[in-house]
Design an enzyme around this catalytic site. Structure first.
Site, PDB file in Angstrom:
ATOM      1  CG  HIS A   1     125.521 -15.414-102.510  1.00 16.00           C
ATOM      2  ND1 HIS A   1     124.421 -16.209-102.734  1.00 16.00           N
ATOM      3  CD2 HIS A   1     126.555 -16.032-103.143  1.00 16.00           C
ATOM      4  CE1 HIS A   1     124.747 -17.237-103.480  1.00 16.00           C
ATOM      5  NE2 HIS A   1     126.046 -17.173-103.728  1.00 16.00           N
TER       6      HIS A   1
ATOM      7  CG  ASP B   1     130.604 -23.879-102.670  1.00 14.50           C
ATOM      8  OD1 ASP B   1     129.420 -23.738-103.040  1.00 14.50           O
ATOM      9  OD2 ASP B   1     131.260 -24.923-102.887  1.00 14.50           O
ATOM     10  N   GLY B   2     128.368 -22.839-100.584  1.00 13.84           N
ATOM     11  CA  GLY B   2     127.518 -23.395 -99.536  1.00 13.84           C
ATOM     12  C   GLY B   2     126.345 -22.514 -99.146  1.00 13.84           C
ATOM     13  CG  ASN B   3     126.409 -18.344-100.036  1.00 13.93           C
ATOM     14  OD1 ASN B   3     126.504 -17.631 -99.053  1.00 13.93           O
ATOM     15  ND2 ASN B   3     127.380 -18.436-100.937  1.00 13.93           N
TER      16      ASN B   3
ATOM     17  CG  HIS C   1     118.405 -20.476 -98.871  1.00 19.82           C
ATOM     18  ND1 HIS C   1     117.438 -19.582 -98.479  1.00 19.82           N
ATOM     19  CD2 HIS C   1     117.852 -21.198 -99.884  1.00 19.82           C
ATOM     20  CE1 HIS C   1     116.354 -19.753 -99.222  1.00 19.82           C
ATOM     21  NE2 HIS C   1     116.587 -20.727-100.070  1.00 19.82           N
ATOM     22  NE  ARG C   2     118.314 -26.103-100.551  1.00 18.22           N
ATOM     23  CZ  ARG C   2     119.048 -25.433-101.434  1.00 18.22           C
ATOM     24  NH1 ARG C   2     118.598 -24.294-101.947  1.00 18.22           N
ATOM     25  NH2 ARG C   2     120.227 -25.880-101.813  1.00 18.22           N
TER      26      ARG C   2
END
Length: 506
Positions: A317, A321-323, A327-328
């Site tokens: 993490h 923001d935007g993790n 991730h995907r």
């Protein structure tokens, strides 16, 4: 009487985040029972080891599972003494050598014992039982083939269970080839463009965020531009680029976070914490370790690599923001880099995750495979105090007391369940989501052709007519008649409806 690693857990008072999956004890006969991922083994008295560190650790290496978090915590508790004594007593024994190697590898401390002078090289861990690096590194001091997939800074574990191995047998290239044969290259590439947008939109559903058009388009652009192309995606610069593309270049606090973070939900009364991320001061070494895993396992199974890289990232993490979206993104990025996916083809894994209650629930449970035991272990270690303003612009009142202790778990996560889930999601995505989208595009093209046979018009207008008819139950709406007066002719309108409808229902 408990044997092996469990005996050492009790003897040294080791408190684990990820529990040992195997428990051994002496019984009358050899019996093995498995329940809910836990295996209980009984061995006849002839298996009884010596009741000391060497006896139980050797038993564990022989008959139980590798558990890197446990090894790291155990060595921190024992210090070098028991390992040095064992290595002096059995300097050429493979289990003593493996233990000496693991101690130095995990602690960075040199044991006070001489180098092993002869004997054959043995693997640090079994490549038949675990995901390992593709090319081992010879450790001459211990005569060990270092095939661990990561570094002491970060080394995930993937167990090659029977069900995982079966899932990894999915032939992504063959499945895409079957789609190519069924629909043709043109249809697949046109489908890929839509799937990029679909992946972006579905990703916002997973994050439980409103899918505002501009945000969806930004993420779709990031996917299309950077998947498989951005240099060293886990570097600080690349992560900044991805995050800025996803959130907008004017977003606050871009780059690696310099503040505490937790994942949870807010209520009117309090914040509910589901997961606490690592201390921001450890982010560089964790990301460097993940990058080392990526480099060490190149050439291994792409599906396993994609799962580890993506899920490890979300547990680290590293961004404010935007993790989740990164991730995907990393799933597709890894598959393209490994040439398991053609360049330009995006698997809408987020769409699969949101396609059914089962996939969504399993996604949450897969994340909880690590986060839930972590938070159970440290349930009394976090609280909310005075608001502190951090240098990345974050104001936070989260206090976590056990960053150092929890680092053992953050560094050495077992991601077996994550590999299984990812492999199954990818298989479903190709066999179902991509095949369905290709079929819809074929029908849409057929509808365009048949519509133009009745009423000639540009593609953009034909698309509008087709969507309107389909959305209105094959009825010509007043709005559509107003836009296209030709449809006031009831006979022509009926032929238009039949031409479009037969394309989808024929």
């Amino acid at each position: 009487m408990k044997l092996g690693f469990t005996a050492l857990v009790d003897r040294y008072g080791i408190a684990l985040v990820q529990a040992l999956r195997v428990e051994s004890e002496i019984g009358k006969t050899r019996v093995s029972r498995e329940s809910n991922g836990h295996t209980a083994n009984k061995y006849p008295p002839s298996y009884q080891p010596t009741d000391d560190f060497a006896g139980h650790f050797e038993f564990g290496l022989k008959y139980e599972e590798i558990h890197i978090e446990f090894f790291a915590r155990l060595f921190a508790a024992t210090g070098p003494g028991p390992i040095e004594a064992w290595c002096r007593e059995a300097p050429f024994g493979q289990y003593a050598r493996r233990t000496g190697f693991l101690y130095e590898w995990l602690t960075g401390e040199l044991l006070d014992v001489p180098d092993v002078s002869n004997g054959g090289y043995v693997d640090a861990i079994s490549s038949q039982c675990y995901l390992t690096r593709t090319e081992f590194v010879r450790n001459r001091r211990w005569r060990i083939n270092d095939n661990l997939p990561g570094t002491a800074a970060f080394c995930p574990l993937v167990r090659r269970t029977e069900i995982v191995q079966e899932a990894l047998l999915f032939d992504l290239d063959a499945a895409l080839g079957a789609l190519h044969q069924a629909f043709g290259a043109d249809i697949l590439m046109r489908t890929a463009s839509w799937l990029t947008f679909k992946e972006s939109r579905a990703s916002f559903l997973i994050e439980k965020e409103a899918d505002k058009t501009d945000r969806v388009q930004r993420f779709a652009y990031v996917i299309a531009k950077h998947c498989g192309h951005i240099e060293d995606p886990l570097s600080s610069n690349s992560l900044h680029t991805l995050q800025a593309g996803i959130l907008g270049h004017d977003a606050v606090g871009l780059g690696l976070r310099r503040s505490p973070v937790f994942v949870g939900q807010s209520t009117m009364r309090e914040d509910i914490v589901h997961y606490v991320g690592p201390n921001f001061e450890t982010l560089p070494q964790l990301l460097e370790g993940l990058s080392a895993f990526e480099a060490a396992t190149r050439g291994a199974e792409p599906l396993a690599r994609a799962a580890v890289i993506a899920f490890a990232f979300v547990y680290i993490h590293p961004m404010r923001d935007g993790n989740g979206r990164i991730h995907r993104f990393l799933v597709n990025d890894t598959l393209i880099r490994d040439r398991a996916l053609p360049d330009g083809v995006i698997l809408p894994v987020s769409a699969t995750i949101t396609s059914s209650v089962d996939f969504r629930v399993r996604y949450d449970r897969t994340l909880e495979a690590f986060s839930r035991p972590l938070m159970q272990r440290y349930a009394a270690s976090y609280r909310f105090g005075d608001l502190v303003h951090y240098e990345d612009g974050t104001s936070s009142n989260l206090i976590f007391d056990d960053y150092k202790d929890a680092l053992f778990a953050w560094r050495y996560p077992d991601l077996t369940e994550h590999v299984l889930y990812t492999a199954q999601v990818v298989a479903h995505t190709v066999r179902k989501e991509m095949a369905d989208e290709a079929q819809v595009l074929v029908m849409f093209q057929r509808a365009q052709t048949q519509l133009k046979d009745v009423l000639e018009m540009p593609d953009q207008d034909a698309n509008r007519v087709i969507r309107s008819l389909k959305e209105n139950g094959w009825q010509v709406s007043g709005k559509l008649k107003k836009a296209y007066p030709q449809l006031d002719d009831s006979a022509r309108a009926e032929r238009v409806v039949e031409a479009v409808r037969s394309a989808f229902e024929g």
